[in-house]
Design an enzyme around this catalytic site. Sequence first.
Site, PDB file in Angstrom:
ATOM      1  N   GLU A 306       0.826  -1.212   0.000  1.00  0.00           N
ATOM      2  CA  GLU A 306       0.000   0.000   0.000  1.00  0.00           C
ATOM      3  C   GLU A 306       0.862   1.266   0.000  1.00  0.00           C
ATOM      4  O   GLU A 306       0.632   2.193   0.759  1.00  0.00           O
ATOM      5  CB  GLU A 306      -0.944  -0.001   1.206  1.00  0.00           C
ATOM      6  CG  GLU A 306      -1.916  -1.170   1.182  1.00  0.00           C
ATOM      7  CD  GLU A 306      -2.943  -1.146   2.307  1.00  0.00           C
ATOM      8  OE1 GLU A 306      -2.604  -0.693   3.411  1.00  0.00           O
ATOM      9  OE2 GLU A 306      -4.075  -1.583   2.072  1.00  0.00           O
ATOM     10  N   ASP A 380      -8.372  -9.336   4.063  1.00  0.00           N
ATOM     11  CA  ASP A 380      -8.157  -8.229   4.996  1.00  0.00           C
ATOM     12  C   ASP A 380      -9.203  -8.180   6.106  1.00  0.00           C
ATOM     13  O   ASP A 380     -10.137  -7.379   6.021  1.00  0.00           O
ATOM     14  CB  ASP A 380      -8.164  -6.901   4.222  1.00  0.00           C
ATOM     15  CG  ASP A 380      -7.615  -5.769   5.060  1.00  0.00           C
ATOM     16  OD1 ASP A 380      -7.173  -6.029   6.169  1.00  0.00           O
ATOM     17  OD2 ASP A 380      -7.639  -4.622   4.577  1.00  0.00           O
ATOM     18  N   GLU A 408     -12.870  -2.654  12.097  1.00  0.00           N
ATOM     19  CA  GLU A 408     -12.872  -1.929  10.832  1.00  0.00           C
ATOM     20  C   GLU A 408     -13.977  -2.415   9.889  1.00  0.00           C
ATOM     21  O   GLU A 408     -14.667  -1.626   9.268  1.00  0.00           O
ATOM     22  CB  GLU A 408     -11.495  -2.093  10.146  1.00  0.00           C
ATOM     23  CG  GLU A 408     -11.426  -1.445   8.783  1.00  0.00           C
ATOM     24  CD  GLU A 408     -10.044  -1.583   8.133  1.00  0.00           C
ATOM     25  OE1 GLU A 408      -9.121  -2.139   8.767  1.00  0.00           O
ATOM     26  OE2 GLU A 408      -9.898  -1.126   6.986  1.00  0.00           O
TER      27      GLU A 408
HETATM   28  C1  BDP Z   1      -6.300  -2.378   6.094  1.00  0.00           C
HETATM   29  C2  BDP Z   1      -6.638  -1.017   6.569  1.00  0.00           C
HETATM   30  C3  BDP Z   1      -5.506  -0.049   6.424  1.00  0.00           C
HETATM   31  C4  BDP Z   1      -4.241  -0.630   7.007  1.00  0.00           C
HETATM   32  C5  BDP Z   1      -3.945  -1.956   6.343  1.00  0.00           C
HETATM   33  C6  BDP Z   1      -2.777  -2.701   6.970  1.00  0.00           C
HETATM   34  O1  BDP Z   1      -7.764  -0.560   5.870  1.00  0.00           O
HETATM   35  O2  BDP Z   1      -5.880   1.139   7.054  1.00  0.00           O
HETATM   36  O3  BDP Z   1      -3.162   0.212   6.874  1.00  0.00           O
HETATM   37  O4  BDP Z   1      -5.045  -2.800   6.486  1.00  0.00           O
HETATM   38  O5  BDP Z   1      -3.044  -3.633   7.704  1.00  0.00           O
HETATM   39  O6  BDP Z   1      -7.204  -3.228   6.717  1.00  0.00           O
HETATM   40  O7  BDP Z   1      -1.646  -2.372   6.732  1.00  0.00           O
END
Ligand code: BDP
Length: 719
Positions: A306, A380, A408
């Site tokens: 990301e 996720d 979340e």
């Molecule tokens: C996702 C989240 C994000 C996190 C990412 C992570 O939406 O905000 O940074 O995972 O775990 O679930 O790095």
Amino acid sequence: MPKLIICFFLFCSIIPGKAEDGYRLWLRYDLIEDGARLQEYRARISSMLIVDENATMDVIKKELEHGLTGLLGQEIRNGTLADDHLLLVGTYGPNTILSERLTPNETQDLGSEGFTILSKVIDGKNITIITGLHDAGVLYGVFHFLRLLQTHQSIENLNIKIAPKIQVRILNHWDNLDRTVERGYAGFSIWNWHQLPEYIDPRYIDYARANASIGINGTVLTNVNANALILRPDYLRKVKALADVFRPFGIKVYLTARFSAPIELGGLETADPLDETVQQWWNEKIEEIYEQIPDFGGFVVKANSEGQPGPQNYNRSHADGANMLATALGPHGGIVMWRAFVYSNEEPEDRHKQANNEFIPLDGEFKSNVLIQVKNGAIDFQPREPFHPLFGALEKTPVMMEFQITQEYLGQGTHLAYLGSLWKEVLESDTYMQGKGSTVAKVIDGSLTDQYVTAMAGVANIGSDRNWTSHPFGQANWYAFGRLAWDHELSADWIADEWIRMTFGNDGDLLDKIKEMMSQSHEAVVNYMTPLGLHHIMGAGHHYGPGPWVDKMSRADWTSTYYHRADSLGIGFDRTQTGSDAISQYQRPVAKIFESREKCPEKYLLWFHHVGWKEKLASGKILWDELCLHYQEGVDQVQGFLDTWMTLRDQVDEERFDHVQSLLRIQLKEAKWWRDACISYFQQFSKLPIPDSVPVSEHDLEYYRNKKYPYAPGIRPRW
Ligand code: BDP
């Protein structure tokens, strides 16, 4: 004890509507309501003696004084070894007062953090002993003992010996340095960087008490999307202040390391892990940290995921990156938790497969103080995911679990979703890595492989809200995480039982009703959000509310349509050989079940298969009807929680009763929103009638698609 004080305790305990703001969490030490138990406890404990002297023992003394005075409604005097009914507390090292009173058998296999609690008669005197080899063990024993009283267990004939199954039991705070919390729904970060190190907020101490009470022994203070500033000397002094507060509670501090910190902080031109100047920079930085914090735990790293920087920016591997940090941390006893939640800028054909693709070729290449931190599922933290295939794939590399305590994807701060059941489902899944019985729990607790260190992490749901977790039932998830990290064999039900007794009271009717709500709550959320294996169909960005229509984003694997693949024929992601073939990443016996349309558990059906709208499921009903009925069932379940809760008005204090009631009303409204939005959306493809038992949606699809929620947590309101 003066009469006035006794009257005060009695007064507190007989007013059902007494205000409770949730700040005390499960560490409520009100007078025991059960008269027989109270008598037993009072008779058994009349004085206490703590034999060691150090900061942890001070913590223990305070907790026992506070706990016992409150629970027993009488002061416990400082005792001597000559006392009858003495509570004797301390470590049992060689030639100590305690070692003389214990047989070798009684302390065998306790390890460095285990404890034993024993009822003994010595020289005709009844004593209760709480001991461990090290201070932390004694502390855990003391909290266990208080829990016995809080949950009204007998303390006659105690012969308890418990040691944790996992070594590093750690919270991951996704807290930013500006005090916002990524995916946090309980206010701001509790770390007050502005006032540290001078001001030690009493909250830090209560935070540490709460964690120690459930065996959590580590905390990562900062977000995985890391800011290099935390490694600057001024910030490190603040981190040191927190580490000093937490140390007596057996809690070590860890940080997230931004891979590009040598450039951002050190002014270097590269962060290449094989570059000597870079290595040197990290060595010196790590030395500097240990000068301030001699028991610093280590780093969590999110790299090449990301948009975060990482070794791949320099054509190096995850192993190169992790090993560089591990080499520097190793001599100090520190560890690296390297996250497997990676996905590159180039979209793979199925995001499900990426972690395995990247990490399996590196199996065996990591240094022994590196753990690969794997989220419970491959996508996720969805309401339900099959276990991550990496748990069954890395044979020569220690893997650790990452659960998400913050909700979340499970209703954020307003839905009641007890996650103990979700986590148990994952831990008990069989990976078949070394044949039948190779459960995920056994992979991470090191019983299958000989690993240097074992760990379980939970992404915290803690914030500055007075009650810490926004939803009063969010506290149960913090509690359950700690208890499971300590002992993954505890059942979700057992943990809920403990938590309810300590949080709301021991009344049987109350206990049964709340437990019933909690035990159904995870399934309820799955039903009204993502039944039958659907996943990742929430609103974009903030992840709040339904968004099955989300289709245009900067990358396809952030959209919902990528995951549900609804079309005129059916719905679901084909991950069999005719599709992405992600199933082949599981060990053969597992893959055989998932790839078979007949054998695949229906809860994962649409995760692995694209299924025709009219195909029959086990119930004999067609998929479309089942889907609609699951959505409805979720709504009915939440309605049931609300009805049950309303019967508890006289058994729960007004403040928490009202709070939970309001939240359940929000949950019900949102469960209906999910149902109506998803059914209306999917009906465009199925073109089938909605079963009679499911009410007609209040609004049309356009209404749901256009709905805006500028107040969703994490959103900056705009005109
Ligand atoms: C996702 C989240 C994000 C996190 C990412 C992570 O939406 O905000 O940074 O995972 O775990 O679930 O790095």
